[in-house]
Design an enzyme around this catalytic site. Structure first.
Site, PDB file in Angstrom:
ATOM      1  N   LYS A  55      30.223  67.159  52.276  1.00 34.99           N
ATOM      2  CA  LYS A  55      29.995  68.104  51.185  1.00 34.99           C
ATOM      3  C   LYS A  55      29.469  69.429  51.739  1.00 34.99           C
ATOM      4  O   LYS A  55      29.952  70.506  51.392  1.00 34.99           O
ATOM      5  CB  LYS A  55      29.008  67.514  50.166  1.00 34.99           C
ATOM      6  CG  LYS A  55      29.627  66.448  49.277  1.00 34.99           C
ATOM      7  CD  LYS A  55      28.597  65.673  48.457  1.00 34.99           C
ATOM      8  CE  LYS A  55      29.319  64.559  47.679  1.00 34.99           C
ATOM      9  NZ  LYS A  55      28.426  63.674  46.937  1.00 34.99           N
ATOM     10  N   GLN A  99      22.195  63.055  46.025  1.00 38.11           N
ATOM     11  CA  GLN A  99      23.127  61.958  46.324  1.00 38.11           C
ATOM     12  C   GLN A  99      22.562  60.620  45.850  1.00 38.11           C
ATOM     13  O   GLN A  99      21.390  60.310  46.088  1.00 38.11           O
ATOM     14  CB  GLN A  99      23.398  61.940  47.845  1.00 38.11           C
ATOM     15  CG  GLN A  99      24.431  60.935  48.286  1.00 38.11           C
ATOM     16  CD  GLN A  99      25.855  61.269  47.840  1.00 38.11           C
ATOM     17  OE1 GLN A  99      26.174  62.422  47.528  1.00 38.11           O
ATOM     18  NE2 GLN A  99      26.711  60.267  47.801  1.00 38.11           N
ATOM     19  N   ASP A 122      27.003  67.752  39.373  1.00 38.25           N
ATOM     20  CA  ASP A 122      27.515  66.381  39.222  1.00 38.25           C
ATOM     21  C   ASP A 122      27.875  66.076  37.771  1.00 38.25           C
ATOM     22  O   ASP A 122      28.605  65.121  37.503  1.00 38.25           O
ATOM     23  CB  ASP A 122      26.436  65.369  39.650  1.00 38.25           C
ATOM     24  CG  ASP A 122      26.613  64.871  41.067  1.00 38.25           C
ATOM     25  OD1 ASP A 122      27.770  64.757  41.504  1.00 38.25           O
ATOM     26  OD2 ASP A 122      25.593  64.568  41.711  1.00 38.25           O
TER      27      ASP A 122
HETATM   28  N1  GUN Z   1      27.266  58.709  44.965  1.00 49.11           N
HETATM   29  C1  GUN Z   1      28.559  58.305  44.880  1.00 49.11           C
HETATM   30  N2  GUN Z   1      29.287  59.225  44.225  1.00 49.11           N
HETATM   31  C2  GUN Z   1      28.453  60.229  43.905  1.00 49.11           C
HETATM   32  C3  GUN Z   1      28.623  61.469  43.232  1.00 49.11           C
HETATM   33  O1  GUN Z   1      29.711  61.844  42.774  1.00 49.11           O
HETATM   34  N3  GUN Z   1      27.514  62.241  43.129  1.00 49.11           N
HETATM   35  C4  GUN Z   1      26.304  61.845  43.593  1.00 49.11           C
HETATM   36  N4  GUN Z   1      25.262  62.661  43.407  1.00 49.11           N
HETATM   37  N5  GUN Z   1      26.107  60.708  44.215  1.00 49.11           N
HETATM   38  C5  GUN Z   1      27.181  59.904  44.376  1.00 49.11           C
END
Ligand code: GUN
Length: 295
Positions: A55, A99, A122
């Site tokens: 990311k 995350q 998100d």
């Molecule tokens: N963990 C797995 N997928 C995601 C996501 O799309 N966003 C976040 N913040 N954590 C995750």
């Protein structure tokens, strides 16, 4: 019947990232900010570390600023909330992603709901979930948005199609169901307690597999010609003692039956980060008085 079309999410995501990079340049040229995305990781979950590293890398490649925060596994909820509060008030940070999963001492909902909804890239905050459900303008979760883009590209109009969503997580299943409802699909949600699951699947024109169970969906479960979106990313051991990634769908069995299908890897996976960058760009525009649709 011919073999299914393999939906190339990797190529789609690369195009989307290139488009976003151009929009970021245009925003700067119009006197706008450098969009800033903060990614917070608590602890050392190896899969999460790979995701957050990617990311941050792709954020920079799109011309945006990345603020990466790696906190120790024993971080308290109070300390994490203090960091979120700082990021909420930092004018250089337009998007915040914490995350998941978080260590057990931290309540994920408390953290998600502490993020400023305008910076919640998100789309997990209750305000953004509420916007999605009620039809308002909010941030849409990245993986569901990526699935929708691939579906629209493959099928065009989704109106009236019968969709089955397998899995009811807050991250994938529930938001996808509401997005498809917004597209006028007839949506069924299936989960671990659903009876006659194979039969439910066989009625679906659009099948979204988000169960986290490797190769759970068998070829015989798929309606001939259906569009299959496989959200699963499961690492399994192979006979030679190595490992490989597989989805929630038995891909080899699905291929002769489905009309179109996303592979794993290279399907939905790459779309998630591309959609995250799109959300971060839109967030930066809105916070600084620019219309993201004008680029
Ligand atoms: N963990 C797995 N997928 C995601 C996501 O799309 N966003 C976040 N913040 N954590 C995750």
């Amino acid at each position: 019947m011919a073999e299914a079309v393999i939906i190339d999410g990797k190529a789609f995501a690369a195009n989307l990232r290139a488009e976003i990079a151009q929009k970021v340049s245009a925003l700067k040229a119009r006197g706008g900010p450098v969009p800033g995305l903060a990614v917070v990781q608590v602890g050392e979950n190896p899969a999460s570390q790979i995701y957050t590293r990617n990311k941050a890398k792709q954020t920079v490649e799109a011309g945006m600023q990345s603020f990466k925060h790696d906190l120790p596994a024993e971080t308290s909820q109070e300390d994490l909330l203090a960091l979120v509060d700082r990021l909420n008030h930092d004018a250089n940070v337009h998007g915040i992603l914490v995350q998941l999963p978080l260590p057990p001492q931290i309540d994920p909902n408390a953290v998600i709901d502490a993020i400023d909804p305008a910076k919640d890239v998100d789309g997990f905050n209750v305000v953004n979930v509420g916007c999605l459900v009620t039809g308002g303008e909010g941030m849409i979760p990245c993986t569901p948005l990526g699935c929708l883009m691939l579906l629209k590209d493959a099928l065009g109009d989704l109106k009236g199609k019968r969709a089955l969503v397998m899995g009811r997580s807050n991250i994938v299943g529930k938001p996808i169901a509401f997005l498809l409802l917004r597209e006028h699909c007839t949506v069924t949600m299936a989960h671990s307690k659903t009876e006659n699951l194979a039969e439910e699947c066989r009625r679906a024109d659009i099948l979204i597999a988000a169960t986290g169970q490797p190769r759970m969906v068998r070829g015989g479960w798929i309606k001939p010609g259906a569009t299959v979106i496989d959200v699963g990313i499961n690492r399994i051991e192979t006979e030679d003692g190595k490992s490989k990634l597989v989805g929630d769908v038995a891909f080899d069995e699905a291929l002769p039956v489905a009309g179109a299908i996303t592979p794993v890897p290279g399907g939905v996976g790459p779309m998630t980060i591309a959609c995250l960058l799109q959300n971060a760009f839109a967030a930066a525009c809105r916070q600084t008085g620019f219309d993201p649709e004008s680029f």
